[in-house]
Every structure is written in structure tokens, then in C-alpha cells.
Scaffold this motif. Structure first.
Motif, short mmCIF file in Angstrom:
data_model
loop_
_atom_site.label_atom_id
_atom_site.label_comp_id
_atom_site.label_asym_id
_atom_site.label_seq_id
_atom_site.Cartn_x
_atom_site.Cartn_y
_atom_site.Cartn_z
N UNK A 620 13.39 -12.13 -10.59
CA UNK A 620 13.63 -10.69 -10.55
C UNK A 620 13.07 -10.16 -9.24
N UNK A 621 13.85 -9.36 -8.50
CA UNK A 621 15.15 -8.76 -8.86
C UNK A 621 16.34 -9.51 -8.27
N UNK A 622 16.12 -10.70 -7.69
CA UNK A 622 17.19 -11.39 -6.97
C UNK A 622 18.35 -11.76 -7.88
N UNK A 623 18.05 -12.31 -9.10
CA UNK A 623 19.10 -12.84 -9.98
C UNK A 623 19.51 -11.88 -11.09
N UNK A 632 19.95 -15.36 -19.56
CA UNK A 632 21.23 -16.07 -19.59
C UNK A 632 21.36 -16.99 -18.36
N UNK A 633 20.96 -16.49 -17.21
CA UNK A 633 21.08 -17.29 -16.00
C UNK A 633 20.05 -18.42 -15.96
N UNK A 634 18.85 -18.17 -16.49
CA UNK A 634 17.85 -19.24 -16.57
C UNK A 634 18.33 -20.35 -17.50
N UNK A 640 21.74 -27.11 -15.88
CA UNK A 640 21.97 -27.82 -14.63
C UNK A 640 20.87 -28.87 -14.40
N UNK A 641 19.62 -28.52 -14.77
CA UNK A 641 18.52 -29.49 -14.66
C UNK A 641 18.75 -30.66 -15.62
N UNK A 651 16.78 -23.92 -9.73
CA UNK A 651 16.89 -22.48 -9.59
C UNK A 651 18.34 -22.06 -9.82
N UNK A 652 18.53 -20.87 -10.33
CA UNK A 652 19.88 -20.37 -10.57
C UNK A 652 20.54 -20.02 -9.24
N UNK A 653 21.86 -20.30 -9.12
CA UNK A 653 22.64 -19.79 -8.00
C UNK A 653 23.95 -19.24 -8.56
#
Length: 919
Positions: A620-623, A632-634, A640-641, A651-653
Motif C-alpha cells: 500500500x498504496x502501490x498495489x 486479492x492481489x496478495x 505465483x510463489x 511480489x504482485x505485478x
């Protein structure tokens, strides 16, 4: 013989018969009742002894827990302060005459009180009670053993000593010696009757802990089979009375009771010889009493008959004495049924009614006093100056005696939990002479123990309306307060680990988010999922799994800062909020520490366990700007991990979000595609390398998406397998391929082989045999012309089940081929066991066949092996003439690929076949 004599003889005969009959009956009843009473008394005594011992042990456990809770974590390293702190607990000296010790987590004794020379510095790390306290993190009552210092039998009682993080940093130990007068000392001197005795046994340790016969202390219990009643008490928990022979050969009447604090059994026994002696004596006494009573009755009857003519004088004299107050009102015996008898009877009715009224008044008063004395509530009254003037018995629960309460106002008492503003508001109500309700406050009812009370009162006014004071009740509401606090805890905490739940975590996230906005820092949300936790849960049980989750929660808490928060979301998923971060790089050291810490071995209930975590991270606040978006993104990053081999973090992208959206759209669209008939089959010809003719075609599915156009299977088959939709899709492919084969034959084309791919998911979730059978029956397609392509992963998983399925398919007459041969777990054994017909060489070996000697060697070896096993071979992915020539030189049977034709719709394949025939 006169009238009086006849009456005397008849009545006397009836009474004598009744008395002796009653004596005989009483003898039997009394004997039975005496045995029952004795058994009940012994049961009550044993229950009291066991409860008393339980109470003593619980008092010692509570005392040690109180000592442990009072020790500040900061003084553990300072033995002098620790010793001084321990000496302040005077109660421990009374309960533990031999002293209380404090040891660190290695078992080294740091302090003891009262001091015993040589005890400080000793090591109890090998003692079971010490190890159990460390591993279980709770108080332990150990097994009876000999003291190293005083060489006497004792039972060790412990309490865990925790550091600032809540982890067990040491152990408080209080040895209770079996000979202590305030523990077992009095029991060992207690007897039942002349020769009865008590024994306290520990079934778990097979030891006699205490006994009236002190020579039996710390000796072995009777072996199994020696005392059947004892065996029954141990194995089934039977606590009733019973007759049995002891291990010493003495027949006893015995009862037992199991202690809940230690699981020991308290047994009381009295020899039956002693039990039945008073019963025999009692029989003699009853018969002597019957004889004496018969004589007395005879004399009384004679006396009564002699005086039956003078009842009136006696009744009149009695009435005069009662009315004059010289005697208590009581009914007068009525011996006649004439006018005199009726007069006496009427008088008796008046007396009885008066007695009933007086008895009712006495019972009512006694009942009121009993209820008042037993109630946890109490009644109170105040005078016009608000000073207490009356208090009921229930006040004793508050430790406020009437002696130090009467004459004082409520605010002069040692009351806690009421602010000055609340007192001011309460006084204003009193000054206005208004009723008040539920004034809530606390009182320290015991050292360190506080209880909640609620007070309600109404004003009292005199006959002329003048204010006299207040009258009201007090009520103990501690249980209600505790329930409210427990409900609040359950609403915000995970019940298994005690960690914050998602609701509390969301609240804390909002707090650190607000701080991050002010300080221009970042907040990280970590989504942790245990790797292979399901395997542990399924193999060792949920109890071990729950214990492991608790240990993981402890380690996660140790690996973060005090300003961060760990939360359990359920199952094996945890969330961590890291606050006050300058950038993403500051997270890496924390992640490395957590991953390394969780890789260390766990010892759970004797099992050596290991696990790892896969972590997804958002910032936060990037994602994202809110908790749900970041979560949800985590979650996406965590998966992915997982896909990256587990035991790592990602890390989320934004690309993850794109892939996730597309994955969801594909998953939802597949179900619609089945319902709207959006699938179509294309067919790629298969060529015989000997004569160049088309021998068959492989059926390949395509998706005619209304928005995306024609989609190749590589984009949606994996999603279909993951969702389970591959089963109905596979059934559709099988029916359509068989139908098309029949249609081509009806159109006049030569009969040819049609190859259909089967998924491993179809073998696990679907009924493959039924699917193939239904497709063949519905279409009328020749089973010999249907070729089922299986992957090697299907054949090596759950082999017995797959083998049975394959054999049923072969009985239908279909052909079997191994698809992508050479890329999986190739094995000669399953080629023989599953009776396959063809090997399909994977295109990864065919693509570079002309330029890569290794690929050429592999292809040649596969073809030679197949020939030796009488299996046909076909190469896929043939794209030029050079590759084709190599395959012919290796004597490969068939091929397919772009060199011959691309996959095409069924109508185009008809044109292709007719063109091939014309050529």
C-alpha cells in the motif's frame, strides 16, 4: 372372664403379633439399610477426601501460576532480584514448606525460597515435569518421585514462566512432599472404624502415593488380576461400593473416587468382618427390644383400660392448663366417640390449626433467612444521610463486613472502577431522592481477584412523605462481565491460535494505513500459505495439525516487530501486516527470517515435522488503496510463489492481474461454451510412411469464442482440467468424433482410424468406460477404428485402478496409444501391462531430428524398442522432407505434421482425402 379381660387379651395378642412381625421385618431392612448407609458414608468420605486433595493441589497450582504471572520478564536475568521477588510471596512458604524454585528454560535453578543450601544452581532439565511444562506451556502436576535434595518422596507442581513475547522462558516449581501435614500427612493418620484405611494410588505410575499404612507409600500397586475390583476401578472408572479381596487377602467393603487434578484414585476400605459385627449385635438388640416392648404394651393396656372411665377429668384438666398458659397447646388423646369425645376432638382441631399456623410462620421465616444467607445478592438500607444502616448475609461475598460498612456512605468504601464524575452523578440522583439502577463497580474480593457488582436502589419515604433513606439490592455480575469479555474476544480472535482474525486485522490495517498516509511510508500485506499442510493433517490427524498451526503462529509472532500484526484467516493461511516501510527492499530481510524460521524442525506429539511457506506480497498504496484489493492481489502473488516451486515469495505485478482476469473469464466461458455448442473438432491426417496413404486422423478441439474468435486448446485445456469441466468436454469430443467417423463412412470415404485424446482428470473424476461405450453405441462407430491417446502420467497414477479401466476399454475393441512418448516416466513395464498398440513420439524429439544427433539417437531407440515389442510408431510434428527421410530410414510406421497438412474442419478433410486418393 370379664369384658375388660377379653379386650385386654385380644388387643394384646394383636399387638404382640404386630410387634414381633415388625421386629423381624425391621431386622432385615435395618441390615440392608446399614450396609447402604455405611457404603454411602464411605463414598461421601472418599469424595470429601478426594475433593479436599484436589482443592489442595489446585490451590498450589493457582499459587504457582500467580507467582509466575507476577514475575516481570525483565528480571529473569538478574538472580538477585528474582530471589528477592520470590521471597515476597509468603503464601508459597505455607503451601510449599520445602520451598519454591525458579529455573530457566534449560532447567538451571535461579532462585529458591525458603533457601536450601546447594539447591540454587542445580539442574532439573532432565525431570519429566520440567520438560512437559516447557513443551505444553501449562501447569503440570508431576509423577511421585524422590527429591534429589531431601531424598523424600514428593510430587512436583509447576507453572510456566513466560517472557515478554509470551514464550515459555522458565518454570516455577513447588515440590509437595507426600508427608506434609497440609497435604497427605493427615490422611496417612486417618482410619475408618477400627481397621479401615485409605489408599491413594496413581494408575499411570503404578504407585501407591499415600496410605494409612505409611510403609506402603511409594510401593508398587497390586499387579493386574490380583485385585479385580481395583482393576475395574482403573479400567472403567467404577467408583461404587463393592466387596473384594485386597492384595493382602483380606475381604473388604471398599469405595473409590478419582481425583480430577492428578487422575489418582482415592480408595477407602473396611474389612467386612468389622462391617457385619455391629449388624449381628443390632439383630439381638432388636429382638430384645421387641420382647421388652411387648411387656410394656401389656402393662400400658392394662393401665389404660383401668382408667378408661376417667377421661373426662383428664381432658378437662388438660384444657384448663392449656388455656391458662401452663402447658403448650397440643392435641389431647381421644379414647371415646360420645359427646365427650366429640368435644375433645373439636378442641383438638383448634389446637392443630393453631400449630399449623405457627409452623407455617416459623418455616417462612427460616426459609427467608436461608435464602438470604445463601444468595450471592444482598439487601441493604441507608438512612437519610446515605449511610448504611442494614446489611444482609449476602454481603460476605464482597469481603465487606457489616462491622466496617454500617455507618458509612458507599463512596467511603474501597470501591474500584467508578470515576469521580460517575460518583458526582450518583450523588446528584441521591440528593434528588430518585431511584437508581445498575450502578456498576468492582471490589477486590481476594488478593489479586476482582469481582463486578451491580447496585439498584429506591428511596424510602415516611407516612407524611418525609425522606427516610434508601433501600435496595446488590448483585454479583462477574460471570456476566466475563461472558461479555469472552464474546468480544471470540469476535476478534481466531479460536485456535488466539491470533487476530480478519475483522481485527482489517481494523489494524486501517490504523497503519492512516499512519502511512501521514508519514508517507508504505504498508505491506503478506499472504502466507503452508506448503503440504494437507498431507500432515490427513496422515497424522487434525489434533497434530492444530498443534502445528499453534506452533507456526508462535514462530510468526517471533519473526516480526511489535508494530506488525499476524492474523490467521482459517485453514493453513496466515496474513501479516508490516507497517512503517520505506520501500519494498525493507521487506526482504523479514521474509528471509520468517522462511528460515519455519523451515526449522517442529516436534509435535513425538512427531518430527517440517514445513515451508509460500508468500505473496502487496504494497500500500502501490498495489491498491483498500484491504480487499490488496488481499486479492496478495493471494494471486502467493499462487505465483506456489507455481515457482514453493518455499519462496513473490511480489504482485499487474501482469498477474491480467492473467487472473483472463483465467476467470476462460473458466466462466467454458461452461457457457458447452451450453451454447461453441466447441468444434478439427482433424489432422496421419500418414503411413510405407505407401503414403492416409490411415487416420487425430481429433483436436477448438473453441469458437463469440468475442475472441477461434481459440487453440493450449489456452483453455489446463483451465478445463483444473475446474473439472474437462469431463463433460471430453464426453462431447468422444461423441462428436465417433459421429463424424460414421458420417465419413456414409459419405463413401474409406474407413480410417480416429484418434481421441484422454485427460488424466477424466480417469479420476469421470467414467471413461461409460463415456466410450455410450459414444460407440449412440453413433454405431466401429470400435476397432477408435484410437484412445493416453499420456504416461495417466498410466503411472493409481496403477491398479487405471489398469482395470484400460482392460475394460480393450474389451470394447478400441486401440490404445501413448501420446508424447519419451517426455514422461517412460517404462517398459507399463507398456506390457497395459497392452498398448502404438507409441506416438513427441514432437520435441522430431523437431531437431535432422540437426541434433541426440534427438536422432532417441527416436531411433524408441522405434527399435517398439518394433521389438510389436508396437506401431507414429511421429508428430513432421514439418519438412529432411525429417521425413530420417523417419523412413529409422523404419517409423507413420507421421503427422504441417509437412502433410494442418488440422482442418471435417469438411476440408473430406476434400483432402479425395485429393489424396486422386493423386
Amino acid at each position: 372372664m370379664g369384658f375388660k379381660t377379653r379386650i385386654l387379651l385380644v388387643v394384646l395378642a394383636l399387638l404382640v403379633v404386630g410387634i414381633w412381625g415388625l421386629a423381624a421385618r425391621v431386622t432385615v431392612v435395618v441390615q440392608n439399610d446399614l450396609e447402604d448407609v455405611l457404603a454411602d458414608q464411605m463414598s461421601s468420605t472418599v469424595h470429601y477426601v478426594a475433593s479436599d486433595l484436589d482443592s489442595k493441589f489446585q490451590m498450589r497450582v493457582d499459587t504457582l501460576n500467580e507467582i509466575a504471572a507476577s514475575i516481570p520478564p525483565g528480571i529473569l536475568a538478574n538472580s538477585t532480584k528474582l530471589q528477592r521477588h520470590l521471597e515476597q510471596h509468603v503464601a508459597s512458604k505455607t503451601l510449599f514448606p520445602s520451598g519454591v524454585t525458579i529455573s530457566d528454560q534449560h532447567g538451571i535453578i535461579l532462585a529458591d525460597y525458603p533457601r536450601i543450601k546447594g539447591r540454587t544452581g542445580g539442574n532439573i532439565g532432565d525431570r519429566p515435569y520440567f520438560r512437559d511444562t516447557l513443551t505444553q506451556g501449562r501447569s503440570i502436576i508431576g509423577s511421585p518421585t524422590l527429591s534429589r535434595f531431601l531424598k523424600q518422596p514428593f510430587v512436583a507442581i509447576t507453572a510456566p514462566l513466560r517472557d515478554a513475547s509470551g514464550a515459555v522462558a522458565g518454570v516455577v516449581v513447588g515440590p509437595s512432599y507426600l508427608s506434609d501435614r497440609n497435604l497427605f500427612g493427615q490422611l496417612e493418620q486417618t482410619k475408618l472404624g477400627d481397621s479401615g484405611y485409605f489408599i491413594v494410588m496413581s494408575p499411570k505410575d503404578s504407585l501407591i502415593v499415600s496410605a494409612t499404612d505409611q510403609t506402603r507409600i511409594m510401593t508398587a500397586m497390586p499387579a493386574k488380576g490380583v485385585n479385580p475390583m481395583l482393576d475395574r476401578r482403573i479400567e472403567t472408572g467404577f467408583d461404587g461400593a463393592g466387596i473384594t479381596k485386597s492384595s493382602l487377602g483380606v475381604e473388604n467393603l471398599s469405595v473409590s473416587h478419582r481425583m480430577h487434578t492428578t487422575d489418582w484414585i482415592v480408595v477407602a476400605a473396611v474389612p467386612t468382618k468389622e462391617v457385619y459385627t455391629p449388624i449381628a449385635t443390632l439383630k439381638v438388640q432388636i429382638y430384645l427390644a421387641a420382647l421388652l416392648l411387648s411387656v410394656i404394651v401389656m402393662l400400658i393396656l392394662r393401665f389404660v383400660l383401668a382408667r378408661q372411665l376417667s377421661p373426662l377429668d383428664a381432658a378437662g384438666a388438660a384444657m384448663r392448663r392449656m388455656t391458662a398458659g401452663e402447658e403448650v397447646f397440643a392435641p389431647i388423646p381421644v379414647s371415646r366417640d360420645d359427646e365427650i369425645g366429640q368435644l375433645v376432638d373439636n378442641f383438638n382441631q383448634l389446637v392443630v390449626e393453631r400449630q399449623r399456623t405457627e409452623e407455617a410462620l416459623r418455616a417462612s421465616e427460616a426459609r427467608y433467612q436461608d435464602l438470604t444467607s445463601m444468595s450471592s445478592d444482598w439487601l441493604w438500607e441507608q438512612d437519610a444521610q446515605f449511610r448504611f444502616s442494614e446489611m444482609s448475609y449476602g454481603l460476605s461475598i464482597t469481603r465487606l463486613n457489616p462491622e466496617n460498612t454500617l455507618g458509612k456512605t458507599r463512596w467511603e468504601l474501597p470501591i474500584l472502577g467508578v470515576t469521580e464524575a460517575q460518583w458526582q452523578a450518583h450523588r446528584q440522583i441521591l440528593e434528588r431522592h430518585e431511584p437508581f439502577k445498575d450502578l456498576v463497580y468492582q471490589i477486590e474480593t481476594a488478593p489479586g481477584e476482582f469481582r463486578w457488582f451491580s447496585i439498584t436502589g429506591n428511596p424510602i419515604f415516611g407516612p407524611t412523605g418525609e425522606f427516610i433513606g434508601y433501600r435496595g439490592v446488590g448483585k454479583d455480575i462477574t460471570e456476566r462481565k466475563s461472558a461479555e469479555q469472552q464474546i468480544e474476544y471470540l469476535a476478534y480472535r481466531d479460536t485456535l491460535t488466539g491470533l487476530p482474525n480478519r475483522l481485527l486485522l482489517n481494523d489494524r490495517f486501517e490504523q497503519v494505513k492512516a499512519y502511512a498516509d501521514r508519514s508517507r511510508t508504505k504498508v505491506a500485506l503478506l499472504f502466507l500459505d503452508l506448503d503440504n499442510f494437507k498431507t500432515i493433517n490427513d496422515s497424522l490427524g487434525h489434533a497434530v495439525g492444530d498443534h502445528l498451526l499453534k506452533e507456526i503462529a508462535v514462530r510468526l509472532g517471533e519473526g516480526i516487530r511489535d508494530t506488525d500484526t499476524v492474523s490467521r484467516q482459517g485453514g493453513d493461511e496466515f496474513l501479516i501486516v508490516l507497517s512503517d516501510l520505506t520501500d519494498a527492499d525493507t521487506i526482504a530481510p523479514i521474509l528471509v527470517k520468517l522462511i528460515k524460521r519455519l523451515q526449522e524442525t517442529f516436534w509435535i506429539d513425538g512427531h518430527e515435522l517440517s514445513t515451508s511457506i509460500s508468500v505473496g506480497i502487496t504494497l500500500y498504496p502501490d498495489d491498491g488503496k483498500d484491504f480487499d484489493t490488496l488481499l486479492k492481489k496478495a493471494d494471486m502473488a502467493m499462487y505465483r510463489a506456489k507455481d515457482s516451486g514453493r518455499n519462496t515469495y513473490r511480489f504482485f505485478d499487474e501482469q498477474m492481474n491480467v492473467e487472473a482476469v483472463e483465467h476467470l473469464a476462460m473458466r466462466n466461458g467454458l461452461k457457457r461454451a458447452l451450453e451454447h455448442d461453441e466447441f468444434v473438432l478439427h482433424y489432422q491426417p496421419q500418414i503411413d510412411l510405407g505407401d503414403g496413404r492416409v490411415t487416420g486422423a487425430e481429433a483436436l478441439i477448438r473453441w469458437r469464442h463469440p468475442d475472441l474468435g477461434l481459440i487453440a486448446p493450449g489456452r483453455f485445456i489446463a483451465i478445463a482440467e483444473e475446474s473439472g469441466l474437462i469431463v463433460p468436454i471430453g464426453e462431447w469430443v468422444m461423441r462428436e468424433a465417433c459421429r463424424q467417423g460414421v458420417a465419413w463412412k456414409q459419405a463413401g470415404l474409406p474407413e480410417m482410424q480416429i484418434a481421441v485424446n484422454l485427460s488424466a482428470v477424466q480417469f479420476k473424476r469421470g467414467d471413461v468406460v461409460q463415456t466410450v461405450t455410450s459414444a460407440l453405441d449412440e453413433s454405431g462407430f466401429n470400435p476397432a477404428m477408435l484410437e484412445l491417446e493416453l499420456t504416461e502420467s495417466i498410466l503411472i497414477g493409481n496403477t491398479d485402478t487405471v489398469l482395470a479401466t484400460v482392460r475394460q476399454l480393450k474389451l470394447l475393441g478400441v486401440k490404445l496409444s501413448i501420446d508424447d512418448f519419451g517426455t514422461g516416466y517412460s517404462s517398459l513395464s507399463y507398456l506390457k501391462r497395459f497392452d498398448v498398440d502404438k507409441l506416438k513420439i513427441d514432437q520435441s524429439f522430431i523437431r531437431d531430428l535432422s540437426s541434433d544427433p541426440d534427438d536422432a539417437a532417441i527416436v531411433r531407440a524408441i522405434i527399435q524398442m517398439a518394433q521389438s515389442l510389436n508396437l506401431a510408431t507414429i511421429a508428430e510434428g513432421v514439418e519438412d522432407a529432411h525429417i521425413l527421410e530420417h523417419l523412413r530410414s529409422f523404419h517409423c510406421d507413420g507421421a503427422q505434421g504441417y509437412h502433410f497438412a494442418r488440422p482442418m474442419p471435417a469438411e476440408e478433410l473430406v476434400v483432402f482425402l479425395r485429393g489424396s486418393s486422386a493423386g
